[in-house]
Design a protein around this motif. Structure first.
Motif, short mmCIF file in Angstrom:
data_model
loop_
_atom_site.label_atom_id
_atom_site.label_comp_id
_atom_site.label_asym_id
_atom_site.label_seq_id
_atom_site.Cartn_x
_atom_site.Cartn_y
_atom_site.Cartn_z
N ILE A 109 52.63 44.32 38.77
CA ILE A 109 52.81 42.87 38.93
C ILE A 109 51.82 42.34 39.96
O ILE A 109 51.18 41.29 39.75
N ALA A 110 51.67 43.06 41.08
CA ALA A 110 50.78 42.58 42.15
C ALA A 110 49.33 42.53 41.66
O ALA A 110 48.60 41.57 41.96
N LEU A 111 48.90 43.54 40.90
CA LEU A 111 47.53 43.56 40.40
C LEU A 111 47.28 42.41 39.43
O LEU A 111 46.26 41.72 39.51
N LEU A 112 48.24 42.18 38.52
CA LEU A 112 48.09 41.07 37.58
C LEU A 112 48.06 39.74 38.33
O LEU A 112 47.28 38.83 38.01
N THR A 113 48.90 39.63 39.37
CA THR A 113 48.94 38.39 40.16
C THR A 113 47.59 38.14 40.84
O THR A 113 47.08 37.01 40.83
N VAL A 114 47.01 39.21 41.40
CA VAL A 114 45.71 39.06 42.07
C VAL A 114 44.65 38.60 41.06
O VAL A 114 43.88 37.67 41.33
N THR A 115 44.62 39.23 39.89
CA THR A 115 43.64 38.86 38.88
C THR A 115 43.77 37.39 38.50
O THR A 115 42.80 36.62 38.48
N PHE A 116 45.00 37.01 38.22
CA PHE A 116 45.30 35.63 37.83
C PHE A 116 44.87 34.65 38.93
O PHE A 116 44.20 33.66 38.66
N CYS A 117 45.25 34.97 40.19
CA CYS A 117 44.97 34.06 41.31
C CYS A 117 43.47 33.93 41.54
O CYS A 117 42.96 32.82 41.73
N LEU A 118 42.75 35.06 41.54
CA LEU A 118 41.32 34.98 41.82
C LEU A 118 40.59 34.25 40.72
O LEU A 118 39.67 33.48 40.97
#
Lengths: 277, 273
Positions: free
Chosen positions: B77-86
């Motif tokens: 979840i954290a990795l997907l969130t980072v990708t989405f946010c960046l």
């Protein structure tokens, strides 16, 4: 393409996310708090909220205000010593020490304090072992005091970090001039240093104030029984009664508390943004 | 003579006591957590556990314990969130820092707003929206909630990171014939990278540690590490809760120790400008 259009195009995905996942839910919250089952305007949900939870509202405001005051005191003391202290080794140790809780999540803070402040927790063992309190006088601090301690422990480093950074960028000449004129360090701190970093202190405190208002895990873990904080009531209304209307009315009341702080903060941020551009 | 000695010794003693007290306040609670994490048996009135051991670590990490599953879910979840946010924050941050935007102050304000308003009403109503969209209890739904929150920080830091890049370097590259894309990819982006990495780490940690949003949106199917910890703690299982808490602490403390390497003061000075 004209650069203004290009700029708006580049910002639009981020803006869309804020609109869909922030503005829309906020609008839903207002709508749900003010309408009855038939869709007509009503204040009944607020009446019910005040009837059931006015104690908890008082409790929430008092806890958050007390925590903010303590956070300010701790941050001023530590940042002040880091700026004006004369003992280099103490400053190094202090700088290394104070920031440990900075990124520790609230939910972990709740668990940590749950064990530390309990009747047979480490705090009481140390106090009894040191002869500071009688073994029979040992009591659990897992009530409003526990919430305040957890909040201050977690948020004070954040405000201290901001404040120490702002204090470090003050012109040294001001401080030295005052010291040369014979002013004591506490006087320099309160009359020269602090007035120049008031804005930073304010921003840090308002951010902490708003954050503490919406933390669910700490009150849920330390003090779930009434009187408790409004976040616990919101979770209870939803998980036990499926009552979104009263939950949203409670949310809006806490939003009202926060907006007082947010108003101060946004006014300051706008002023700063205007100076910056 | 004795008076003079006392006058010199007192401040030293005072400083020492103050530091020791602060150290106890900071590390006492963490030490208590460590004791619980390695306690095999600990009952009243023992000041320290009657028996130390790793038995509970085994229980946490065995398949039924759920910790490995939650850890994988949390990191995913954290990795997907980072990708989405960046993906959203890099263009937005660049535009805010470099391009002439209409209503720039108002847009910056919009990005400030989520930090200045309690998040509870947001999460409660997103959960309702998602319930109708059947996104409740899905990883995608939780990622969206985390990303909406992380985006604020990401946009701020990304904008500051781009603003801290010297515009003359970009002009030099353009004068030497590089197109706008080439200039961005080979000059601007690499120079802004430390700040962008810092914002990625912030977003990653925030997502890893997030509790309230996951509590409302993730139930009943998505159990992240904070939820696992919370459930163990409320169930009275302090060993399991403490071990899980320790897993959550490690990345947070590690980042605290290195944060200044990524967030240089020249970038910090540009935040919110």
């Amino acid at each position: 393409m004209n650069p203004r259009t290009a700029g708006l195009l580049l910002v639009s995905p981020a803006l869309a996310v804020i609109a869909v996942f922030f503005i829309v839910p906020l609008g839903l919250s207002v709508h749900s708090a003010f309408t009855d089952k038939a869709g007509a305007f009503t204040l009944a949900h607020f009446e019910k909220s005040f009837e059931l939870y006015s104690n908890d509202m008082m409790f929430t405001v008092l806890i958050v205000l007390l925590s903010s005051a303590l956070i300010a005191a701790v941050a001023i003391a530590i940042a002040g010593y880091l700026t004006l202290g004369e003992h280099a080794r103490t400053k190094t140790m202090l700088r290394w020490l104070y920031r440990w809780p900075l990124f520790i999540p609230f939910v972990v803070t709740g668990q940590v304090m749950r064990t530390f402040l309990a009747k047979n927790g480490m705090l009481n063992h140390v106090l009894v072992g040191g002869g500071l309190i009688d073994p029979l006088a040992a009591q659990s601090l897992l009530d409003w005091r526990g919430i305040v301690i957890a909040f201050v422990w977690k948020q004070a480093p954040f405000v201290t970090l901001l404040l120490a950074g702002a204090m470090a960028s003050i012109e040294n000449q001001h401080i030295e001039a005052a010291r040369n004129l014979g002013a004591r360090r506490t006087r320099v701190l309160f009359e020269i240093v602090l007035p120049q970093v008031r804005g930073t202190l304010l921003v840090g405190l308002v951010l902490s104030f708003v954050t503490m208002l919406s933390v669910l895990s700490v009150p849920l873990m330390i003090n779930p029984n009434s009187p408790t904080m409004m976040t616990v009531d919101v979770a209870y209304r939803i998980s036990t009664h499926g009552d979104y209307a009263v939950a949203n009315a409670l949310c809006l009341v806490s939003l009202l508390f926060a907006s007082l702080g947010a108003w101060v903060y946004l006014r300051y941020a706008v002023k700063k943004a205007e100076v910056g551009t | 003579m004795i008076a003079a000695l006392a006058q010199r010794a007192l401040p030293v003693l005072g400083r020492g006591l103050a530091i020791a007290l602060l150290a106890f306040i900071i590390f006492g609670p963490l030490a208590n957590l460590l004791l619980w994490a390695f306690a095999e048996r600990w009952y009243f009135p023992g000041k320290i556990p009657q028996q130390f051991g790793f038995a509970f670590w085994g229980r946490v990490f065995e398949p039924r314990g759920g910790a490995v599953q939650s850890l994988v879910t949390s990191i995913w979840i954290a990795l997907l969130t980072v990708t989405f946010c960046l993906a959203a924050a890099i263009p937005a941050g660049y535009a805010l820092a470099r391009l002439k935007l209409p209503y720039r102050a108002a847009i910056l304000m919009l990005f400030l707003l989520p930090q200045a308003v309690p998040n509870l009403p947001i999460y409660v109503n997103i959960a309702r929206m998602f319930y109708e969209l059947r996104l409740n209890g899905t990883v995608f739904g939780v990622v969206l909630v985390h990303a909406a929150h992380g985006l604020v920080l990401a946009v701020w830091i990304a904008s500051a990171a781009f603003a801290a890049v010297d515009a003359q370097l970009e002009e030099a590259a353009r004068n030497l014939g590089a197109g706008p894309w080439r200039c961005f990819a080979t000059v601007t982006l690499p120079l802004a990278a430390p700040g962008l990495i810092a914002s990625a780490i912030f977003v990653f940690l925030e997502s890893l540690d997030e509790f309230t949003g996951t509590y409302f949106v993730g139930v009943p199917d998505v159990t992240t590490l904070p939820l696992l910890m919370f459930n163990a703690s409320m169930g009275g299982n302090y060993q399991i809760a403490s071990i899980t808490a320790l897993l959550l602490l490690l990345p947070s403390v590690a980042f605290m120790l290195v944060v200044e390497r990524f967030l240089k003061s020249n970038v910090l000075a540009m935040v919110g400008r």
